[in-house]
Motif scaffolding. Structure first.
Motif, short mmCIF file in Angstrom:
data_model
loop_
_atom_site.label_atom_id
_atom_site.label_comp_id
_atom_site.label_asym_id
_atom_site.label_seq_id
_atom_site.Cartn_x
_atom_site.Cartn_y
_atom_site.Cartn_z
N ASP A 157 -29.97 18.86 59.13
CA ASP A 157 -28.75 19.37 59.45
C ASP A 157 -28.61 20.96 58.22
OD1 ASP A 157 -28.06 18.01 57.19
OD2 ASP A 157 -26.14 17.74 57.63
N GLN A 158 -29.11 20.54 56.82
CA GLN A 158 -29.35 21.98 55.65
C GLN A 158 -30.18 22.64 55.92
OE1 GLN A 158 -26.98 21.62 53.65
NE2 GLN A 158 -25.83 20.43 54.92
N HIS A 160 -30.91 24.90 58.87
CA HIS A 160 -30.31 26.08 60.05
C HIS A 160 -31.46 26.25 61.08
CE1 HIS A 160 -26.93 25.76 56.75
NE2 HIS A 160 -27.57 25.72 55.90
N GLY A 173 -25.36 24.35 65.54
CA GLY A 173 -24.28 24.38 64.95
C GLY A 173 -24.28 22.36 64.23
N LYS A 174 -22.89 22.57 65.13
CA LYS A 174 -22.64 20.98 64.55
C LYS A 174 -23.01 19.69 65.18
CE LYS A 174 -18.72 19.74 67.28
NZ LYS A 174 -16.71 19.58 67.72
N LYS A 175 -23.17 18.89 64.04
CA LYS A 175 -23.64 17.48 64.55
C LYS A 175 -22.82 17.23 65.85
CE LYS A 175 -24.63 12.81 62.75
NZ LYS A 175 -24.78 12.38 61.15
N VAL A 176 -23.04 16.03 66.43
CA VAL A 176 -22.35 15.05 67.42
C VAL A 176 -22.50 14.39 67.75
CG1 VAL A 176 -21.89 17.88 69.33
CG2 VAL A 176 -23.36 16.57 69.72
N SER A 178 -25.95 10.53 66.66
CA SER A 178 -27.42 10.64 65.92
C SER A 178 -27.79 9.50 67.04
CB SER A 178 -26.65 10.23 64.07
OG SER A 178 -26.34 8.87 64.37
#
Length: 195
Positions: A157-158, A160, A173-176, A178
């Motif tokens: 997530d870091q 990009h 974008g946003k994590k939805v 795992s």
């Protein structure tokens, strides 16, 4: 729900806009590949599909090596350039100000600006029509140190990362969710402590 029927085509999306480096440290090249993927986890294998008329095709076929470099949102312009300009005519590393770094297991360079690089050795080439599929063993993975947390986990997530979908690039974008979250048992909430 109404749907149109189109002729057969490649509409799996999104896909990576991977920057694949090939050649040597002295004469490096980069080709952008959207048709790439994991094919096995043990042993670790990936694939890339390349048109035989592309300059990079000959470099990869001759050496049997390449590096798959993950593309970030900041690298999208470079990835696009590497997908539309030929290494026959321009030194893409120099033109784009990218850093070729030496790999550990293969002769071709890593793209220094990429957060994750996979060194690959071709184990099979499968002609498929417009493209040939290069099946490859992953020999080493390079990860930027600051992307690994205190528990040794890679923080994707870091990174990009960017993706490609039907002619357009997108920043992830946003994590939805795992892996396994849909079946994971929820923790029971403890009652509040009495004073």
């Amino acid at each position: 729900m109404s749907k149109l029927i189109w002729k057969p085509g490649n509409l799996i999306a999104p896909v990576p806009a991977a920057m694949v480096s090939c050649g040597t440290m002295e004469k490096p090249n980069i080709i952008t590949i959207a048709w790439t993927g994991n094919v096995s986890s043990s042993p670790a294998k990936v694939s890339i599909s390349v048109r035989p008329e592309r300059y990079s095709y000959g470099l990869i076929k001759e050496s049997g090596e390449f590096v798959l470099n993950l593309t970030t949102a900041a690298l999208v312009r470079a990835a696009d350039f590497c997908g539309v300009r030929s290494g026959r005519e321009v030194d893409k590393f120099a033109q784009l100000g990218l850093t070729p770094l030496p790999a550990r297991e293969v002769a071709c360079p890593l793209v220094g600006e990429s957060p994750v690089n996979l060194e690959c050795r071709v184990c099979d080439v499968i002609p498929l029509g417009s493209h040939d599929l290069f099946l490859a063993d992953v020999l080493a993975v390079h990860v930027e140190e600051e992307l690994v947390d205190d528990h040794g986990r890679l923080r994707m997530d870091q990174c990009h990362l960017a993706a490609y979908a039907h002619g357009e690039y997108f920043a992830l974008g946003k994590k939805v969710g795992s892996f396994g979250f849909s079946v994971r048992k929820k923790r029971k909430k403890l009652p509040p402590k009495r004073k």
